[in-house]
Design a protein around this motif. Structure first.
Motif, PDB file in Angstrom:
ATOM      1  N   ALA A 196      61.954  53.981  47.474  1.00 59.94           N
ATOM      2  CA  ALA A 196      62.665  54.277  46.232  1.00 59.94           C
ATOM      3  C   ALA A 196      64.159  54.006  46.304  1.00 59.94           C
ATOM      4  CB  ALA A 196      62.423  55.735  45.840  1.00 59.94           C
ATOM      5  N   CYS A 197      64.736  54.048  47.512  1.00 63.70           N
ATOM      6  CA  CYS A 197      66.183  53.862  47.653  1.00 63.70           C
ATOM      7  C   CYS A 197      66.566  52.550  48.324  1.00 63.70           C
ATOM      8  CB  CYS A 197      66.794  55.018  48.445  1.00 63.70           C
ATOM      9  SG  CYS A 197      66.637  56.614  47.634  1.00 63.70           S
ATOM     10  N   ASP A 198      65.749  52.089  49.271  1.00 62.44           N
ATOM     11  CA  ASP A 198      66.132  50.919  50.057  1.00 62.44           C
ATOM     12  C   ASP A 198      65.477  49.616  49.591  1.00 62.44           C
ATOM     13  OD1 ASP A 198      67.701  52.557  51.627  1.00 62.44           O
ATOM     14  OD2 ASP A 198      66.163  52.837  53.161  1.00 62.44           O
ATOM     15  N   ILE A 199      64.303  49.701  48.961  1.00 62.82           N
ATOM     16  CA  ILE A 199      63.612  48.481  48.517  1.00 62.82           C
ATOM     17  C   ILE A 199      63.760  48.281  47.015  1.00 62.82           C
ATOM     18  CG2 ILE A 199      61.425  47.248  48.389  1.00 62.82           C
ATOM     19  CD1 ILE A 199      60.469  48.821  50.814  1.00 62.82           C
ATOM     20  N   HIS A 200      63.307  49.241  46.266  1.00 63.08           N
ATOM     21  CA  HIS A 200      63.200  49.070  44.822  1.00 63.08           C
ATOM     22  C   HIS A 200      64.523  48.791  44.108  1.00 63.08           C
ATOM     23  CE1 HIS A 200      63.194  51.119  40.741  1.00 63.08           C
ATOM     24  NE2 HIS A 200      62.571  49.981  40.550  1.00 63.08           N
ATOM     25  N   PRO A 201      65.596  49.557  44.347  1.00 67.92           N
ATOM     26  CA  PRO A 201      66.800  49.380  43.524  1.00 67.92           C
ATOM     27  C   PRO A 201      67.414  47.987  43.595  1.00 67.92           C
ATOM     28  CG  PRO A 201      66.893  51.463  44.708  1.00 67.92           C
ATOM     29  CD  PRO A 201      65.741  50.692  45.279  1.00 67.92           C
ATOM     30  N   GLU A 233      75.488  36.625  36.445  1.00 73.97           N
ATOM     31  CA  GLU A 233      76.852  36.713  36.960  1.00 73.97           C
ATOM     32  C   GLU A 233      77.079  35.872  38.212  1.00 73.97           C
ATOM     33  OE1 GLU A 233      79.115  38.205  35.195  1.00 73.97           O
ATOM     34  OE2 GLU A 233      77.654  38.956  33.745  1.00 73.97           O
ATOM     35  N   LEU A 234      76.043  35.729  39.027  1.00 76.97           N
ATOM     36  CA  LEU A 234      76.199  34.995  40.286  1.00 76.97           C
ATOM     37  C   LEU A 234      75.490  33.639  40.267  1.00 76.97           C
ATOM     38  CD1 LEU A 234      75.791  37.945  42.818  1.00 76.97           C
ATOM     39  CD2 LEU A 234      77.880  37.040  41.777  1.00 76.97           C
ATOM     40  N   SER A 235      74.878  33.306  39.124  1.00 82.25           N
ATOM     41  CA  SER A 235      74.233  31.996  38.926  1.00 82.25           C
ATOM     42  C   SER A 235      73.148  31.699  39.949  1.00 82.25           C
ATOM     43  CB  SER A 235      75.288  30.873  38.956  1.00 82.25           C
ATOM     44  OG  SER A 235      76.252  31.082  37.952  1.00 82.25           O
ATOM     45  N   ALA A 236      72.442  32.734  40.388  1.00 84.46           N
ATOM     46  CA  ALA A 236      71.323  32.531  41.313  1.00 84.46           C
ATOM     47  C   ALA A 236      70.133  31.971  40.546  1.00 84.46           C
ATOM     48  CB  ALA A 236      70.954  33.850  41.978  1.00 84.46           C
ATOM     49  N   ASP A 237      69.575  30.868  41.046  1.00 87.42           N
ATOM     50  CA  ASP A 237      68.434  30.271  40.363  1.00 87.42           C
ATOM     51  C   ASP A 237      67.144  30.999  40.742  1.00 87.42           C
ATOM     52  OD1 ASP A 237      67.796  29.378  42.928  1.00 87.42           O
ATOM     53  OD2 ASP A 237      68.365  27.288  42.531  1.00 87.42           O
ATOM     54  N   ASP A 238      66.019  30.540  40.191  1.00 90.54           N
ATOM     55  CA  ASP A 238      64.745  31.208  40.430  1.00 90.54           C
ATOM     56  C   ASP A 238      64.397  31.264  41.913  1.00 90.54           C
ATOM     57  OD1 ASP A 238      64.475  31.591  37.729  1.00 90.54           O
ATOM     58  OD2 ASP A 238      63.026  29.964  37.429  1.00 90.54           O
ATOM     59  N   ALA A 239      64.637  30.182  42.625  1.00 88.52           N
ATOM     60  CA  ALA A 239      64.312  30.133  44.058  1.00 88.52           C
ATOM     61  C   ALA A 239      65.157  31.136  44.837  1.00 88.52           C
ATOM     62  CB  ALA A 239      64.520  28.722  44.590  1.00 88.52           C
ATOM     63  N   ALA A 240      66.421  31.222  44.509  1.00 94.54           N
ATOM     64  CA  ALA A 240      67.299  32.153  45.211  1.00 94.54           C
ATOM     65  C   ALA A 240      66.905  33.598  44.931  1.00 94.54           C
ATOM     66  CB  ALA A 240      68.749  31.916  44.797  1.00 94.54           C
ATOM     67  N   ARG A 241      66.554  33.884  43.689  1.00 98.81           N
ATOM     68  CA  ARG A 241      66.155  35.250  43.351  1.00 98.81           C
ATOM     69  C   ARG A 241      64.822  35.608  44.004  1.00 98.81           C
ATOM     70  NH1 ARG A 241      65.518  35.486  37.751  1.00 98.81           N
ATOM     71  NH2 ARG A 241      66.012  33.284  37.523  1.00 98.81           N
ATOM     72  N   SER A 242      63.911  34.654  44.086  1.00 92.43           N
ATOM     73  CA  SER A 242      62.636  34.907  44.767  1.00 92.43           C
ATOM     74  C   SER A 242      62.854  35.176  46.252  1.00 92.43           C
ATOM     75  CB  SER A 242      61.700  33.706  44.591  1.00 92.43           C
ATOM     76  OG  SER A 242      61.304  33.572  43.242  1.00 92.43           O
ATOM     77  N   ALA A 243      63.764  34.413  46.863  1.00100.59           N
ATOM     78  CA  ALA A 243      64.074  34.626  48.270  1.00100.59           C
ATOM     79  C   ALA A 243      64.698  36.001  48.486  1.00100.59           C
ATOM     80  CB  ALA A 243      65.007  33.525  48.770  1.00100.59           C
ATOM     81  N   TRP A 244      65.561  36.400  47.577  1.00 97.39           N
ATOM     82  CA  TRP A 244      66.195  37.725  47.629  1.00 97.39           C
ATOM     83  C   TRP A 244      65.134  38.820  47.589  1.00 97.39           C
ATOM     84  CZ3 TRP A 244      71.243  39.869  47.491  1.00 97.39           C
ATOM     85  CH2 TRP A 244      71.336  41.188  47.027  1.00 97.39           C
ATOM     86  N   ILE A 245      64.228  38.719  46.631  1.00 97.78           N
ATOM     87  CA  ILE A 245      63.174  39.734  46.492  1.00 97.78           C
ATOM     88  C   ILE A 245      62.333  39.805  47.758  1.00 97.78           C
ATOM     89  CG2 ILE A 245      61.063  40.334  45.239  1.00 97.78           C
ATOM     90  CD1 ILE A 245      62.385  38.994  42.752  1.00 97.78           C
ATOM     91  N   SER A 246      61.865  38.652  48.217  1.00104.68           N
ATOM     92  CA  SER A 246      60.996  38.630  49.391  1.00104.68           C
ATOM     93  C   SER A 246      61.696  39.200  50.615  1.00104.68           C
ATOM     94  CB  SER A 246      60.536  37.201  49.686  1.00104.68           C
ATOM     95  OG  SER A 246      59.657  36.749  48.678  1.00104.68           O
ATOM     96  N   HIS A 247      62.960  38.857  50.795  1.00105.96           N
ATOM     97  CA  HIS A 247      63.695  39.331  51.970  1.00105.96           C
ATOM     98  C   HIS A 247      63.743  40.849  52.015  1.00105.96           C
ATOM     99  CE1 HIS A 247      66.754  39.662  55.089  1.00105.96           C
ATOM    100  NE2 HIS A 247      67.369  40.534  54.299  1.00105.96           N
ATOM    101  N   TRP A 248      64.134  41.473  50.908  1.00109.67           N
ATOM    102  CA  TRP A 248      64.338  42.913  50.928  1.00109.67           C
ATOM    103  C   TRP A 248      63.029  43.689  50.907  1.00109.67           C
ATOM    104  CZ3 TRP A 248      68.585  44.134  52.920  1.00109.67           C
ATOM    105  CH2 TRP A 248      69.749  43.396  52.687  1.00109.67           C
ATOM    106  N   VAL A 249      62.024  43.171  50.207  1.00110.42           N
ATOM    107  CA  VAL A 249      60.720  43.836  50.224  1.00110.42           C
ATOM    108  C   VAL A 249      60.122  43.766  51.628  1.00110.42           C
ATOM    109  CG1 VAL A 249      58.343  43.773  49.372  1.00110.42           C
ATOM    110  CG2 VAL A 249      60.244  43.484  47.777  1.00110.42           C
ATOM    111  N   GLN A 250      60.140  42.602  52.232  1.00109.40           N
ATOM    112  CA  GLN A 250      59.544  42.453  53.562  1.00109.40           C
ATOM    113  C   GLN A 250      60.317  43.237  54.617  1.00109.40           C
ATOM    114  OE1 GLN A 250      59.362  38.143  53.784  1.00109.40           O
ATOM    115  NE2 GLN A 250      57.195  38.163  53.249  1.00109.40           N
TER     116      GLN A 250
END
Length: 221
Positions: free
Chosen positions: A112-117, A130-147
């Motif tokens: 609830a505090c370290d993954i989800h937010p 705001e940071l112009s992250a494309d779909d690939a960058a956002r997917s990489a971001w999600i995968s990194h923090w979830v994993q």
């Protein structure tokens, strides 16, 4: 609720939520586990209803969920679960044993505090707009923090060798796990390295209270 339970919630109980919100999903599971009936008020996060003055008057944070119960307006999913545990004691979400309680809360907070937010819609929107992250960058971001979060949680889950994160019965960590696993699959995060979490998630989602709270049951249209 049993008529003999003098501490049963006083109606009406009303849940303001968005069907795919992880935090709202947690509260739907919690209410179902406690056997608390409620009326649902949909708040469309995609169209910005959470920022409407009428909703902000109920919840100044402008987020979901918001639970109206016992004449109170409660926000933040873990705080809501804590209230429900105090108000409707069975089944318990958190153990009364100090060591077990600490472990259960630690696993819940990891999600609830370290993954989800850092993977929710507000953060992903900021990355895009705001940071112009494309779909690939956002997917990489999600995968990194979830994993990264799941890697630690997998170790803790495997160590205790119990049916659920909460032990022999689902608890607060399990209520947090199922929505996060739903999101991981929604964003196509690889789960091969987390067999214990996958097993526990499968066992949980087969339970009626978890199934009844699934986003598919509340999708618009």
């Amino acid at each position: 609720m049993p008529a003999s339970d003098a501490r049963a919630p006083i109606g009406p109980v009303r849940l303001h939520d968005y069907y795919r919100s992880s935090a709202a999903y947690r509260v739907r599971i919690a209410l179902a586990l406690k056997g608390v009936a409620y009326d649902r008020v949909a708040v469309d996060l995609l169209t910005g209803e959470q920022h409407d003055p009428a909703y902000l008057a109920l919840n100044p944070q402008g987020l979901v969920p918001l639970l109206e119960i016992d004449g109170l307006r409660l926000n933040q999913s873990l705080a809501i679960m804590d209230y429900l545990d105090a108000r409707v004691p069975k089944p318990r979400f958190v153990s009364t044993d100090p060591a077990t309680r600490s472990r259960q809360l630690a696993m819940a907070l990891m999600i609830a505090c370290d993954i989800h937010p850092i993977n929710n819609s507000r953060v992903l929107g900021y990355l895009k707009d705001e940071l112009s992250a494309d779909d690939a960058a956002r997917s990489a971001w999600i995968s990194h923090w979830v994993q990264a979060g799941f890697a630690a949680l997998e170790v803790m889950a495997a160590e205790q060798a119990s049916p659920y994160l909460g032990g022999e019965a689902p608890g607060i960590a399990d209520i947090c796990l199922v929505p996060q696993m739903y999101n991981a699959r929604r964003f196509e995060v690889a789960l091969d390295d987390f067999p214990t979490l996958v097993r526990i998630d499968a066992a949980l989602t087969a339970l009626a209270p978890f199934a009844a709270a699934h986003p598919d049951c509340f999708a618009p249209g």
